[in-house]
Design a protein around this motif. Structure first.
Motif: not given
Length: 193
Positions: A1-6, A8-9, A14-20
């Protein structure tokens, strides 16, 4: 469960950094500041305070904005070719007066060998006042973040130039008043017999 959360995080970050980064690449690298003030002083007084780097400490706001800043004056210290450099916790830079006429001074500045600034200060006498206008055009050249640095630079310079012009107004007016008082005192003083 924690691995899936990390996972996704990490994907979201990464997507936010790419957009920025993509937004930063589309932002303009150039910026401009244009500020004016009226000063109740002689144009010669204002021009001297601006074109003589040894007098900048009397009105320049940079010491208050960045207390770590240290200036070094080159030769000549005034007029065309006058040069000053500075070092602070924020970096280093240099400035040179490139032209000087009765009503206009231009200068170039280079910050950290990558941030180019061209400026112009005009002094237009109207009745017994001087309209002083400072125009600055800059360009940032830092990879990936130039657009963001351009926005930040325009904001900082806009506020700092306003503060500097207010300081210049105060110093020039006080200097002219002192000159007038000294002149009046010499006229009033009794002559020696």
């Amino acid at each position: 469960m924690h691995i899936k959360f990390f996972k996704t995080l990490i994907k979201t970050l990464s997507l936010l950094i790419l957009v920025a980064i993509l937004i930063g690449l589309t932002l303009p690298q150039n910026y401009s500041v244009n500020k004016s003030i009226q000063i109740n002083a002689k144009v010669e007084t204002v021009k001297l305070l601006v074109s003589d780097f040894s007098l900048w400490h009397t009105w320049s706001p940079w010491g208050k904005v960045d207390p770590s800043i240290r200036f070094a004056l080159g030769e000549p210290i005034r007029g065309i070719g006058a040069h000053q450099s500075w070092q602070s916790d924020w970096g280093y830079g240099e400035m040179t007066i490139t032209s000087l006429s009765k009503n206009r001074m231009t200068f170039n500045a280079l910050l950290k060998n990558e941030h180019i600034i061209e400026g112009e200060i005009t002094f237009n006498e109207v009745e017994d006042r001087v309209n002083v206008t400072c125009k600055i055009n800059g360009q940032t050249n830092a990879p990936l973040i130039s657009g963001y640095l351009s926005i930040l630079s325009e904001y900082v310079l806009s506020n700092t130039v306003s503060l500097g012009l207010n300081n210049l107004q105060t110093v020039a007016q006080l200097r002219d008043q002192k000159t007038q008082l000294d002149t009046n005192d010499s006229k009033i003083s009794p002559s020696e017999n």
